[in-house]
Scaffold this motif. Structure first.
Motif, short mmCIF file in Angstrom:
data_model
loop_
_atom_site.label_atom_id
_atom_site.label_comp_id
_atom_site.label_asym_id
_atom_site.label_seq_id
_atom_site.Cartn_x
_atom_site.Cartn_y
_atom_site.Cartn_z
N LYS A 63 0.82 -1.21 0.00
CA LYS A 63 0.00 0.00 0.00
C LYS A 63 0.85 1.26 0.00
O LYS A 63 0.52 2.26 -0.64
CB LYS A 63 -0.93 -0.01 1.22
CG LYS A 63 -1.84 1.21 1.30
CD LYS A 63 -2.77 1.11 2.51
CE LYS A 63 -3.67 2.34 2.60
NZ LYS A 63 -4.59 2.26 3.78
N HIS A 64 1.98 1.22 0.73
CA HIS A 64 2.82 2.41 0.88
C HIS A 64 4.08 2.35 0.02
O HIS A 64 4.98 3.18 0.19
CB HIS A 64 3.20 2.59 2.35
CG HIS A 64 2.02 2.86 3.24
ND1 HIS A 64 1.50 4.13 3.42
CD2 HIS A 64 1.23 2.04 3.97
CE1 HIS A 64 0.46 4.07 4.25
NE2 HIS A 64 0.27 2.81 4.60
N ASP A 98 13.01 3.29 9.78
CA ASP A 98 13.11 3.11 8.33
C ASP A 98 11.91 3.65 7.58
O ASP A 98 12.04 4.16 6.46
CB ASP A 98 13.28 1.63 7.98
CG ASP A 98 14.57 1.05 8.53
OD1 ASP A 98 15.43 1.84 8.94
OD2 ASP A 98 14.72 -0.18 8.54
N ILE A 99 10.71 3.53 8.17
CA ILE A 99 9.51 3.98 7.45
C ILE A 99 9.12 5.41 7.82
O ILE A 99 8.11 5.92 7.34
CB ILE A 99 8.33 3.03 7.71
CG1 ILE A 99 7.88 3.09 9.18
CG2 ILE A 99 8.67 1.61 7.32
CD1 ILE A 99 6.61 2.33 9.45
N GLY A 100 9.94 6.05 8.68
CA GLY A 100 9.69 7.45 8.99
C GLY A 100 8.47 7.70 9.84
O GLY A 100 7.80 8.72 9.70
N VAL A 101 8.17 6.74 10.74
CA VAL A 101 7.04 6.95 11.65
C VAL A 101 7.43 7.97 12.69
O VAL A 101 8.35 7.77 13.48
CB VAL A 101 6.64 5.63 12.33
CG1 VAL A 101 5.51 5.88 13.33
CG2 VAL A 101 6.21 4.62 11.29
N LEU A 119 9.53 -3.33 15.82
CA LEU A 119 10.29 -2.21 16.39
C LEU A 119 11.42 -1.77 15.48
O LEU A 119 11.79 -0.60 15.46
CB LEU A 119 10.87 -2.63 17.74
CG LEU A 119 9.88 -2.90 18.87
CD1 LEU A 119 10.57 -3.64 19.99
CD2 LEU A 119 9.29 -1.59 19.37
N LEU A 120 11.96 -2.71 14.71
CA LEU A 120 13.11 -2.41 13.86
C LEU A 120 12.73 -1.60 12.63
O LEU A 120 13.61 -1.08 11.94
CB LEU A 120 13.79 -3.71 13.43
CG LEU A 120 14.28 -4.61 14.57
CD1 LEU A 120 14.91 -5.87 14.00
CD2 LEU A 120 15.27 -3.86 15.45
N ASP A 121 11.44 -1.49 12.34
CA ASP A 121 11.00 -0.80 11.13
C ASP A 121 10.71 0.69 11.34
O ASP A 121 10.59 1.43 10.37
CB ASP A 121 9.71 -1.43 10.59
CG ASP A 121 9.86 -2.91 10.31
OD1 ASP A 121 10.85 -3.28 9.65
OD2 ASP A 121 9.01 -3.70 10.76
#
Length: 270
Positions: free
Chosen positions: A59-60, A236-239, A231-233
């Motif tokens: 989706k993203h 990376d995804i800019g949350v 937690l590791l993401d």
């Protein structure tokens, strides 16, 4: 051959699927090929976690490290050998499919005693058993005298692991490296935490497992599941706003857990 990691106990709500997802994703991010199986054929929390991850990434338009998840194959009963159990056949077929291309196969077991879970435990090179830091969960491992807190004897799950160890020994396989992971540890040295720690230490010497600290009680885990994230993401995804002190501490908990497992060829670099 692939190193098989089984995440199991016989109680729901202890964090098995969360542990499975974070371990599998951490290994993939470190460059290892990881196959994944979910033996809870009804709920499939681990499988749903991975499905959510793939859907979120699509989706993203993201590339997220992801284990190779497989459903257990359907088997025609006419293909079974005389006396062969269909669940044994399905699990063996799934492992055989993943083994040629995987460094690790991670198997998430249901929170109950099933034939599939029993067989999976006998396949485990590494067994990870998360349990909440309470004597309600400890009762799966051993019976305890309520007055003296002394261990009276092994309980149902420990006996099942013992049987799995016997099967492996008879087959000439290396012994299971069993790690009991204490989830939802209290931050302070409270009375229950101290008593649990002593009971775990005593029991580990008697029935042969190592102990590790797992994950604390954190809202972030419930928030990550619908997106299939770990937690590791987060970075990376800019949350935005997610890397608070609690989440950084949870990431450190994961790092320490992977180190304690001492998996072959794994150098923790996150």
């Amino acid at each position: 051959m692939a190193h098989i990691i089984v995440v199991g106990n016989e109680k729901g709500g202890s964090g098995k699927s969360t542990t499975s997802m974070h371990l599998a994703t951490a290994l993939v991010r470190m460059g290892h090929s990881v196959g994944a199986l979910d033996l809870d054929l009804r709920q499939k929390s681990f499988g749903r976690y991975i499905e959510n991850r793939k859907a979120y990434a699509e989706k993203h338009d993201l590339t997220l490290a992801c284990p190779d998840y497989q459903d257990l194959p359907e088997i025609d009963s006419t293909a079974l050998e005389p006396g062969e159990n269909i669940y044994d056949h399905r699990l063996s077929a799934a492992v055989a499919t993943l083994e040629p291309t995987c460094d690790f196969i991670l198997i998430d077991c249901p929170g109950s005693h099933t034939r599939l879970s029993q067989v999976a435990h006998s396949l485990a090179d590494t067994l990870v058993s998360p349990l909440n830091d309470s004597f309600v969960d400890f009762d799966l491992l051993a019976r305890v005298d309520p007055e003296t807190n002394k261990i009276l004897g092994p309980s149902v799950y420990s006996e099942m692991v013992w049987n799995a160890r016997q099967l492996r020994a008879q087959a000439g396989l290396p012994p299971i490296d069993w790690i009991v992971v204490r989830n939802r540890l209290a931050a302070q040295n409270m009375h229950n935490k101290i008593k649990m720690g002593q009971a775990m230490e005593d029991l580990s010497k008697r029935i042969g497992f190592r102990t590790a600290n797992g994950f604390g009680e954190r809202v972030i885990f419930r928030e990550l599941f619908p997106k299939g994230l770990t937690l590791l993401d987060l970075r990376d995804i800019g949350v935005k706003g997610q890397m608070n002190i609690s989440n950084v501490a949870a990431r450190q908990e994961l790092r320490e857990l992977v180190k304690v497992l001492k998996l072959p060829g794994v150098e923790v670099d996150f």
